[in-house]
Design a protein around this motif. Structure first.
Motif, mmCIF file in Angstrom:
data_model
loop_
_atom_site.group_PDB
_atom_site.id
_atom_site.type_symbol
_atom_site.label_atom_id
_atom_site.label_comp_id
_atom_site.label_asym_id
_atom_site.label_seq_id
_atom_site.Cartn_x
_atom_site.Cartn_y
_atom_site.Cartn_z
ATOM 1 N N ILE A 161 0.848 -1.198 0.000
ATOM 2 C CA ILE A 161 0.000 0.000 0.000
ATOM 3 C C ILE A 161 0.880 1.243 0.000
ATOM 4 O O ILE A 161 0.611 2.203 -0.727
ATOM 5 N N SER A 162 1.934 1.219 0.789
ATOM 6 C CA SER A 162 2.858 2.355 0.810
ATOM 7 C C SER A 162 3.444 2.603 -0.579
ATOM 8 O O SER A 162 3.571 3.748 -1.015
ATOM 9 N N ALA A 163 3.783 1.527 -1.272
ATOM 10 C CA ALA A 163 4.364 1.669 -2.616
ATOM 11 C C ALA A 163 3.375 2.310 -3.583
ATOM 12 O O ALA A 163 3.739 3.208 -4.351
ATOM 13 N N THR A 164 2.113 1.878 -3.533
ATOM 14 C CA THR A 164 1.132 2.452 -4.458
ATOM 15 C C THR A 164 0.785 3.882 -4.077
ATOM 16 O O THR A 164 0.396 4.668 -4.938
ATOM 17 N N SER A 165 0.971 4.215 -2.829
ATOM 18 C CA SER A 165 0.727 5.590 -2.386
ATOM 19 C C SER A 165 1.874 6.513 -2.802
ATOM 20 O O SER A 165 1.654 7.601 -3.325
ATOM 21 N N ASP A 221 1.462 6.823 -9.814
ATOM 22 C CA ASP A 221 1.250 6.717 -11.261
ATOM 23 C C ASP A 221 1.029 5.238 -11.587
ATOM 24 O O ASP A 221 1.922 4.408 -11.398
ATOM 25 N N LYS A 222 -0.150 4.911 -12.073
ATOM 26 C CA LYS A 222 -0.499 3.510 -12.318
ATOM 27 C C LYS A 222 0.357 2.852 -13.398
ATOM 28 O O LYS A 222 0.329 1.642 -13.558
ATOM 29 N N ASN A 223 1.127 3.640 -14.113
ATOM 30 C CA ASN A 223 2.052 3.094 -15.111
ATOM 31 C C ASN A 223 3.452 2.878 -14.546
ATOM 32 O O ASN A 223 4.317 2.333 -15.230
#
Length: 191
Positions: A109-113, A117-119
């Motif tokens: 979750i930390s990484a996606t936060s 950028d979804k790419n």
């Protein structure tokens, strides 16, 4: 630093040192110099194994994904052969994780936060972990004989993600146990 390590062991040591830093301070908050100091290596050693910080982050996420999923599967399968019970045991595993002194929240979750950028390769790699977890829940729900295993898995996943957020933000010791009690009622109502 142990100089008798093989190159593979040294690479793993760097990843493990970086992962501890990423968990505690975040990806952006973990400077390369801090990671180098924690690993007890030279800067050239780090860059011999990882050309960029992004490459190190990707390696940490990939290793943590494999480790976390293996540990959860081993934990639940050692405690029950019943897929229905195994779905509930995943919450006991989470409870154990939350009580570990090194728990700072979900590294994925930390990484996606931090890399929203979804790419971004980091976002994509962290999202893979979440996808793999849902697939594990689908597998257990199907093996348990539920009519709609994907729907069951999606709801179990929401409870998992919710208890992670509560445990991270509130340092709430019983978040996984409360989520398990909700999951138990939910599964009982599914037949």
């Amino acid at each position: 630093m142990d100089t008798s390590l093989t190159q593979e062991e040294l690479r793993d040591h760097i990843i493990d040192s970086a992962t501890r830093s990423f968990e505690q301070y975040g990806y952006h908050g973990s400077g390369i110099n801090y990671i180098i100091a924690q690993a007890g290596i030279a800067k050239t050693t780090l860059y011999r194994h990882f050309k960029t910080k992004e490459a190190l982050i990707l390696a940490a996420i990939q290793k943590e994904d494999v480790k976390f999923r293996r540990e959860m599967i081993d934990y639940v399968s050692a405690r029950s052969e019943s897929p229905r019970e195994q779905l509930l045991l995943t919450f006991d595993f989470m409870d154990m994780c939350f009580k570990h002194e090194g728990f700072y929240g979900c590294i994925f979750i930390s990484a996606t936060s931090e890399f929203s950028d979804k790419n971004s390769m980091i976002f994509i790699e962290a999202a893979k972990h979440k996808h793999y977890m849902v697939q594990y829940f689908v597998k257990l729900a199907a093996e348990a004989g539920f009519a709609h295993p994907k729907e069951i898995a999606a709801k179990i996943n929401v409870l998992h993600e919710g208890c992670v957020a509560v445990a991270q933000v509130n340092t709430y010791d019983n978040a996984a146990i409360h989520a398990k009690s909700i999951a138990k009622i939910f599964l009982e109502n599914q037949g």
